[in-house]
Scaffold this active site. Structure first.
Site, PDB file in Angstrom:
ATOM      1  N   GLY A 127       0.808  -1.212   0.000  1.00 48.66           N
ATOM      2  CA  GLY A 127       0.000   0.000   0.000  1.00 48.66           C
ATOM      3  C   GLY A 127       0.840   1.259   0.000  1.00 48.66           C
ATOM      4  N   PRO A 131      -5.473   8.430  -1.687  1.00 44.52           N
ATOM      5  CG  PRO A 131      -7.511   8.446  -0.543  1.00 44.52           C
ATOM      6  CD  PRO A 131      -6.089   7.974  -0.428  1.00 44.52           C
ATOM      7  CB  SER A 135       2.408  10.541 -10.150  1.00 43.22           C
ATOM      8  OG  SER A 135       1.470   9.994 -11.044  1.00 43.22           O
ATOM      9  CB  ILE A 160      -3.998  -1.672  -2.060  1.00 38.84           C
ATOM     10  CG1 ILE A 160      -3.793  -0.194  -1.648  1.00 38.84           C
ATOM     11  CG2 ILE A 160      -2.799  -2.533  -1.682  1.00 38.84           C
ATOM     12  CD1 ILE A 160      -2.693   0.551  -2.399  1.00 38.84           C
ATOM     13  CB  THR A 161      -2.943  -5.241  -6.622  1.00 39.36           C
ATOM     14  OG1 THR A 161      -3.162  -4.152  -7.526  1.00 39.36           O
ATOM     15  CG2 THR A 161      -3.180  -6.551  -7.353  1.00 39.36           C
ATOM     16  NE  ARG A 274     -16.427 -11.282 -40.873  1.00 39.02           N
ATOM     17  CZ  ARG A 274     -17.740 -11.426 -40.708  1.00 39.02           C
ATOM     18  NH1 ARG A 274     -18.255 -12.596 -40.364  1.00 39.02           N
ATOM     19  NH2 ARG A 274     -18.537 -10.390 -40.876  1.00 39.02           N
ATOM     20  CD  GLN A 345     -11.187  -0.803 -36.677  1.00 40.58           C
ATOM     21  OE1 GLN A 345     -11.545  -0.536 -35.547  1.00 40.58           O
ATOM     22  NE2 GLN A 345     -11.814  -0.366 -37.751  1.00 40.58           N
ATOM     23  CD  GLU A 372       4.079  -2.543 -10.237  1.00 40.10           C
ATOM     24  OE1 GLU A 372       5.312  -2.488 -10.260  1.00 40.10           O
ATOM     25  OE2 GLU A 372       3.448  -3.536  -9.882  1.00 40.10           O
ATOM     26  CB  SER A 375       2.750   6.743 -20.253  1.00 39.51           C
ATOM     27  OG  SER A 375       2.323   5.460 -20.611  1.00 39.51           O
TER      28      SER A 375
END
Ligand SMILES: Cc1cc2nc3c(=O)[nH]c(=O)nc-3n(C[C@H](O)[C@H](O)[C@H](O)COP(=O)(O)OP(=O)(O)OC[C@H]3O[C@@H](n4cnc5c(N)ncnc54)[C@H](O)[C@@H]3O)c2cc1C
Length: 391
Positions: A127, A131, A135, A160-161, A274, A345, A372, A375
């Protein structure tokens, strides 16, 4: 002069086949249903543990395989190729759950937590995000005060994963343990067993993707843990998580490679089947060229990921590894998002229908550019690595 090799070793490729076999048998047939039902499949997570995936890089004294980081990336890529939710579950279990304790824990902390985490009987979360601080993770507001030999923790964490599943045993959290005012905050890491009174994993988020992964907000109200639950040195929490995230970035990039591979596999198959205008759509350059781009993305992302992993395994200088990790993360995750756009697409209208896995990958990919380190954060780090005085 020895020739440079861009291939993984035969052992790594053999290991890849083992994980792929497992992923195709145990995960792929169910991933669509778990996604629809937002179901976190504890039994399959524990099967990944039985296969040894959580312990790949841990020493054998804690039940691990003492293996290399490259193997972990191979495993994450292969699990992620069939299900990004289970891929992130593995990535976070090792990178964010096990690694902080393994890297900074005392022998007693390691003996207490690692054997169950390494075997996959339990999971741990990390953790850091709050909030008001993502970053800008140094802006942590959660506080821990030392009162009569115990840390008393108050505050909250978010996104938190692996922090609120039925088998979550512990979370490591960063908290302010001093400083403030004119002084810089002192941030430390603390180990909080998940059954500690005052600790709550709030209801799981309703996410755009990664539906079968476990993600919660956490709250801490006068949570008391022993003084000995400090992880590593007091005041080193900020430095610790920066180092932990370097490895995590390469691992997330491996997850992105799995996503691109899935997009290529699905697109290639569909383009052969297809038919429009009396021929397979793969005969049309407008379509085939986009699939060619997928192959380029896959190969370039994979090279960057395994180059960074090889640097980690070879003990490359930290500065060089950090740069390689950010470059791999940025390129692989942005390519994965583009790859899912191309793949949907290729599927035309079916690409918008949940009965095709390509739709799930489209939803799952976006967060790769966020978790994590976004970008933008990666670009900032890469620019700094080039010597630019970027803020
Ligand atoms: C599904 C999921 C799982 C997660 N799991 C975990 C976990 O297990 N543990 C954990 O601690 N965290 C976890 N996170 C949190 C994740 O790491 C953060 O969401 C991420 O770092 C971004 O922080 P933020 O959400 O506060 O966005 P912010 O930091 O508020 O960013 C908002 C936007 O501003 C941009 N930005 C911010 N600063 C700058 C800058 N200096 N220059 C340019 N642009 C900037 C960002 O790139 C972004 O586009 C998870 C997130 C998600 C969505």
């Amino acid at each position: 002069m020895t020739a440079m090799s861009f291939e993984l070793s035969p052992e790594h490729e053999q290991f890849r086949r083992t994980v792929r076999d497992f992923a195709e048998k145990e995960i792929a047939p169910h991933a669509g249903r778990w996604d629809r039902e937002h179901h976190f499949p504890v039994d399959v997570v524990q099967k990944m543990g039985q296969l040894g995936l959580f312990g790949l890089t841990a020493p054998d004294e804690y039940g691990g395989a003492d293996g290399d980081f490259t193997s972990l990336c191979v495993a994450i890529e292969e699990i992620g190729r069939v299900d990004q939710s289970m891929g992130i579950t593995l990535e976070a279990a090792v990178g964010l759950g096990i690694n902080p304790i393994l890297t900074y824990g005392s022998e007693e902390q390691k003996q207490t937590w690692l054997p169950d985490l390494v075997s996959g009987r339990t999971l741990a979360g990390f953790g850091l995000t709050e909030p008001g601080s993502g970053s800008d993770a140094g802006a942590t507001r959660t506080k821990a005060e030392l009162v009569e030999g115990e840390w008393v923790i108050n505050g909250s964490k978010q996104f938190i994963t692996n922090s609120g599943s039925d088998i979550t045993s512990v979370v490591t959290v960063t908290a302010r343990t001093g400083g403030g005012g004119d002084a810089p905050p002192e941030i430390s890491s603390l180990i909080v067993p998940s059954d500690t009174p005052g600790f709550t994993a709030e209801p799981a988020y309703d996410k755009l993707g990664w539906h079968a992964s476990d993600t919660h907000p956490l709250s801490f109200e006068d949570v008391r843990v022993p003084e000995a639950n400090l992880l590593g040195e007091r005041g080193r929490g900020f430095a610790q998580f920066l180092a932990i995230l370097d490895d995590g970035r390469v691992a997330i990039a491996a997850l992105a490679v799995g996503c691109i591979q899935a997009c290529l596999d699905m697109s290639l198959q569909y383009a052969g089947e297809r038919q429009t205008f009396g021929v397979p759509i793969g005969r049309k350059q407008g379509l085939a060229f986009q699939i060619a781009d997928l192959e380029v993305m896959l190969q370039s992302a994979r090279l960057l990921v395994y180059k960074a992993a090889a640097m980690k395994d070879a003990g490359a200088p930290v500065k060089d590894f950090k740069q390689a990790a950010s470059i791999a993360k940025l390129h692989a995750t942005e390519s994965a998002v583009t790859a899912t756009r191309i793949a949907t697409q290729v599927f035309g209208g079916y690409g918008f229908m949940e009965e095709y896995p390509v739709t799930r990958f489209y939803r799952d990919a976006k967060v790769l550019e966020i978790g994590e380190g976004t970008s933008e954060v990666q670009r900032m780090l890469i620019a700094r690595g080039l010597g630019l005085p970027v803020e």
